[in-house]
Enzyme design. Structure first.
Site, PDB file in Angstrom:
ATOM      1  N   SER A 188       0.931  -1.188   0.076  1.00  0.00           N
ATOM      2  CA  SER A 188       0.084  -0.153  -0.036  1.00  0.00           C
ATOM      3  C   SER A 188       0.719   1.233   0.049  1.00  0.00           C
ATOM      4  CB  SER A 188      -0.896  -0.032   1.218  1.00  0.00           C
ATOM      5  OG  SER A 188      -0.298   0.288   2.413  1.00  0.00           O
ATOM      6  N   LYS A 189       0.316   2.378   0.046  1.00  0.00           N
ATOM      7  CA  LYS A 189       0.809   3.651  -0.146  1.00  0.00           C
ATOM      8  C   LYS A 189       1.746   3.751   1.110  1.00  0.00           C
ATOM      9  CE  LYS A 189      -0.763   6.390  -3.564  1.00  0.00           C
ATOM     10  NZ  LYS A 189       0.054   7.222  -4.484  1.00  0.00           N
ATOM     11  N   ARG A 190       1.563   3.086   2.028  1.00  0.00           N
ATOM     12  CA  ARG A 190       2.463   3.566   3.345  1.00  0.00           C
ATOM     13  C   ARG A 190       3.726   2.693   3.135  1.00  0.00           C
ATOM     14  NH1 ARG A 190      -0.835  -0.939   5.082  1.00  0.00           N
ATOM     15  NH2 ARG A 190       0.431  -2.883   5.600  1.00  0.00           N
TER      16      ARG A 190
END
Length: 467
Positions: free
Chosen positions: A242-244
């Site tokens: 994910s973006k994290r």
């Protein structure tokens, strides 16, 4: 299928950027087709009109082009094929493989609530499945496929092996909604069949869909393609990417300055292997790639490995292609393009500035001396290296360099003799030389820079720094 041309496809939904996982799926399909003289097709699954955007579609095309994943024929819009999807739904209805369902959303929800209360399966069982057509009301209806109620459905998967689903877990899925719009599950099968797709290589989050989509293949009497469901990519922590975890979209990697060839190499190794080979060319990947080399476990994104592969590709790439990649990077990050003068100065410098560079921005920084024009904009550490003593030594060097042969041995002899005359080691002289020639405290070898810049430019920069 042995005599049939291999046809693979990549079918992204244009609801956002092209995810790195989607890019790897596209790559696997591209490699498999290209290695077997087959066709690689692109289909934009834009049936979700609320979420699909022209901008996202354009981003998919741009990402595919940057990655170098060329596709055959024209890209197909799934939405544009809705009439064909309706035609197949009605053919299933006519053959008895599907039926009209007049149940409303409220009735379906009431069925599920009762099922939950009684502790039984909430899979909707329509009362219209075997109803006499004479009892059909004059009302909107959905078309549902007749799923088998007993036995098992087996998906022969080239990656996962045989995967068995109990038919009591398959519902009579809707293929045409009551508003006349076909469902995604129908559209995928019809499009794959009509496009002649022989191998469906996609993420294993679609594995459950395969059992339901097989219902349509069977109902229409169509050959089921070879399914190959590949594990998803996880972040370094083992959780779903994910973006994290950092960059998640292809455009972000482009903007970070990873060459497209390095991305192809790295993505190929995410979940697929060929012995212990880590760094390879496109030609090798096309020759080696096979579904049998895809692992069953999730791959983990590793930025250190990506940096290593990227650095190796920068070393492997010829200077003219590197210039093209640098221009692409500058364009992608809205920076000014390299001028003809800069390109001319940069080409000979690349032979040594590429060493150790992991990304294109690092390569540009290491090559700064060749790209900069006088007077140089020196950084703070470089300015500090130019004290009064250093400036006077640089002034002394100028007349000697004007008569030097401009060969490395001669330049080394002059600089070493100058350092010795002032009772310092060459390293002490190197700092102001770097500051004068590159405007940076860190730079390539001063001899490499002098040989690349040439006599006139070198002396001019030394004179600027001596003032």
């Amino acid at each position: 299928m042995a005599d049939t041309q291999i046809v693979t496809r990549f079918a992204p939904s244009p609801t956002g950027y092209l995810h790195i996982g989607g890019a790897r799926t596209a790559l696997f399909n591209w490699l498999y087709a290209r290695g077997r003289g087959g066709k690689f097709l692109l289909r934009i699954e834009d049936t979700d009109r609320e979420r699909s955007t022209p901008e996202a579609t354009a981003a998919i095309f741009a990402a595919m082009e940057w990655l170098g994943l060329d596709y055959d024929d024209e890209a197909v819009s799934q939405f544009d094929r809705a009439d064909r999807h309706r035609e197949v739904a009605r053919a299933m209805l006519a053959s008895g493989a599907a039926y009209k369902c007049f149940s409303t959303q409220d009735e379906i929800e009431a069925f599920r609530e009762a099922a939950r209360a009684e502790g039984r399966s909430t899979l909707f069982q329509s009362p219209w499945r075997d109803a006499d057509p004479a009892t059909h009301p004059d009302a909107p209806y959905a078309i549902r496929v007749k799923a088998p109620r007993e036995g098992k459905t087996v998906i022969h998967d080239a990656v996962q092996g045989d995967v068995t689903f109990g038919n009591d877990q398959l519902d009579d899925m809707i293929v045409l909604r009551s508003d006349g719009n076909p469902t995604y599950m129908l559209a995928v099968v019809v499009d794959d069949h009509d496009m002649g797709v022989t191998h469906v290589i996609r993420g294993d989050d679609h594995l459950n869909n395969a059992a339901r989509q097989k219902l349509v293949y069977d109902a229409m009497g169509w050959d089921v393609p070879v399914f190959a469901h590949i594990p998803l990519i996880h972040g370094p922590d083992g959780k779903k990417l994910s973006k994290r975890h950092g960059a998640a979209g292809v455009e972000e990697y482009r903007a970070l300055g990873y060459p497209a060839s390095a991305m192809r190499n790295y993505l190929a190794r995410l979940g697929w292997s060929h012995g212990d080979d880590e760094v390879f060319t496109d030609a090798q990947a096309i020759e080696w790639f096979d579904i049998s080399g895809i692992g069953k476990g999730a791959a983990r994104l590793d930025f250190k490995k990506l940096d290593h592969v990227s650095g190796q590709h920068i070393q492997m790439t010829d200077p003219e292609t590197l210039i093209s990649q640098l221009q692409d990077y500058l364009d992608a990050t809205s920076q000014p393009a390299l001028t003809e003068t800069q390109v001319k100065a940069l080409l000979p410098a690349l032979e040594f500035t590429r060493t150790g560079a992991k990304t294109l921005p690092q390569l540009l920084e290491k090559s700064h001396f060749a790209l900069a024009s006088r007077p140089l904009d020196r950084d703070e550490k470089a300015e500090a290296a130019l004290d009064d003593v250093s400036r006077s030594i640089l002034m002394e060097l100028t007349p000697q360099l004007q008569t030097a042969s401009w060969m490395r041995d001669d330049l080394e002899a002059i600089l070493n003799a100058t350092a010795e005359a002032h009772g310092v080691k060459f390293g002490k002289l190197a700092a102001p030389l770097r500051a004068a020639l590159a405007g940076r405290a860190q730079s390539p070898s001063v001899f490499d820079m002098m040989l690349t810049l040439g006599r006139d430019e070198t002396i001019a920069r030394l004179q600027d720094a001596s003032k």
